[in-house]
Design an enzyme around this catalytic site. Structure first.
Site, PDB file in Angstrom:
ATOM      1  N   TYR A   8      -0.521  -2.854  -1.799  1.00 47.11           N
ATOM      2  CA  TYR A   8      -1.004  -1.510  -1.497  1.00 47.11           C
ATOM      3  C   TYR A   8      -2.457  -1.346  -1.945  1.00 47.11           C
ATOM      4  O   TYR A   8      -3.315  -0.878  -1.181  1.00 47.11           O
ATOM      5  CB  TYR A   8      -0.115  -0.485  -2.196  1.00 47.11           C
ATOM      6  N   SER A  43      -7.554   5.332  -2.031  1.00 43.62           N
ATOM      7  CA  SER A  43      -6.749   5.657  -3.209  1.00 43.62           C
ATOM      8  C   SER A  43      -7.497   5.311  -4.487  1.00 43.62           C
ATOM      9  O   SER A  43      -8.372   4.432  -4.499  1.00 43.62           O
ATOM     10  CB  SER A  43      -5.441   4.860  -3.172  1.00 43.62           C
TER      11      SER A  43
END
Length: 271
Positions: A175, A162
């Protein structure tokens, strides 16, 4: 979490944007998180390119059934497998079911994941921290471990990291940490497998319109202008990310290993 695509008022764009050219003909791909979002777009694109697809998903039966139907409409074959890949035994069963159905595994496309926003680090519970790591990075270890004995020269693994790995995300601490782990895992596994002719790469999307964010992955108050801070001024669509996974899975990227592609709306980050 992670939410049903079928429940969204504005549906993500999963449709492949160009005709297939047989780049995955004769191949079998396991795609995790393939019931919706980036996973669905990738599964349908792989099917259009000739791959047989194993669709791994957590609990969204309706979304998974729709992805299977869409793959079959492309003239390919697909199976669905409901599983929690944060559990090692489920990863093993996924590999077994894929081999039983198709007899081989040529690509692992690891997209499944979850995120939970917290404005303060002290709000992250031990249970949430454990769960986020189980879903996002343990699962990649478990699936890769189960599949490794069956991956032959020419096989590929593509992991989903990401933009948060490169920029950070103040309300997504756990995350973002898993995404940093995924990038390190990708580069390290690439070094381990490259001599065996197995290429490992990753894709690092920016803000993409999938069920993940509007179904609890971001605070509701953050969603009104979500994605507009990119240079392109908008969030991306799943079918703008899926081609990156296809490129890294097929022979078009035969001279690439240990690399990360960045479909993120124009944000320049370190590689």
């Amino acid at each position: 979490m992670p939410g049903h695509e079928s429940a969204l008022d504005r549906k993500p764009e999963w449709q492949p944007r160009y005709p297939g050219s047989g780049r995955m003909k004769g191949k079998v791909a396991i795609i995790t998180g393939a019931d919706s979002g980036i996973g669905r777009a990738t599964a349908v694109l792989f099917a259009r390119e000739g791959a047989k697809v194993a669709i791994a998903y957590l609990e969204e039966d309706d979304d998974a059934a729709k992805t299977k139907e869409l793959c079959e409409q492309e003239g390919s074959e697909a199976i669905t497998f409901r599983c929690d890949l944060g559990r090692k035994e489920d990863a093993g069963k996924l590999v077994e079911k894929t081999l039983d159905a198709f007899g081989q595994i040529d690509s692992l496309i690891q997209i499944a994941g979850e995120q939970h926003p917290d404005y303060d680090i002290t709000d992250i519970t031990p249970e949430q921290l454990q769960r986020t790591f189980q879903s996002n990075i343990y699962s990649m270890f478990y699936v890769a471990q189960a599949a490794r004995p069956h991956l032959k020269r020419g096989a590929t693994i593509v992991n989903c990291t990401s933009i948060t790995m490169y920029q950070g995300a103040p309300i997504l601490l756990d995350y973002s940490a898993t995404k940093g782990a995924i990038t390190a895992f990708t580069r390290s596994l690439s070094g381990q497998l490259i001599d065996d002719g197995i290429r490992v790469n990753a894709v690092a999307p920016g803000p993409i319109w999938t069920p993940l964010n509007p179904c609890g992955g971001m605070p509701e108050e953050e969603m009104d202008d979500w994605g507009t801070d990119t240079p392109m001024g908008r969030a991306g669509e799943p079918n703008e990310v899926a081609p990156a996974f296809l490129f890294l899975a097929c022979e078009d990227s035969s001279y690439m290993a240990g690399q990360v592609l960045h479909p993120n709306g124009g944000t320049v980050v370190g590689s």
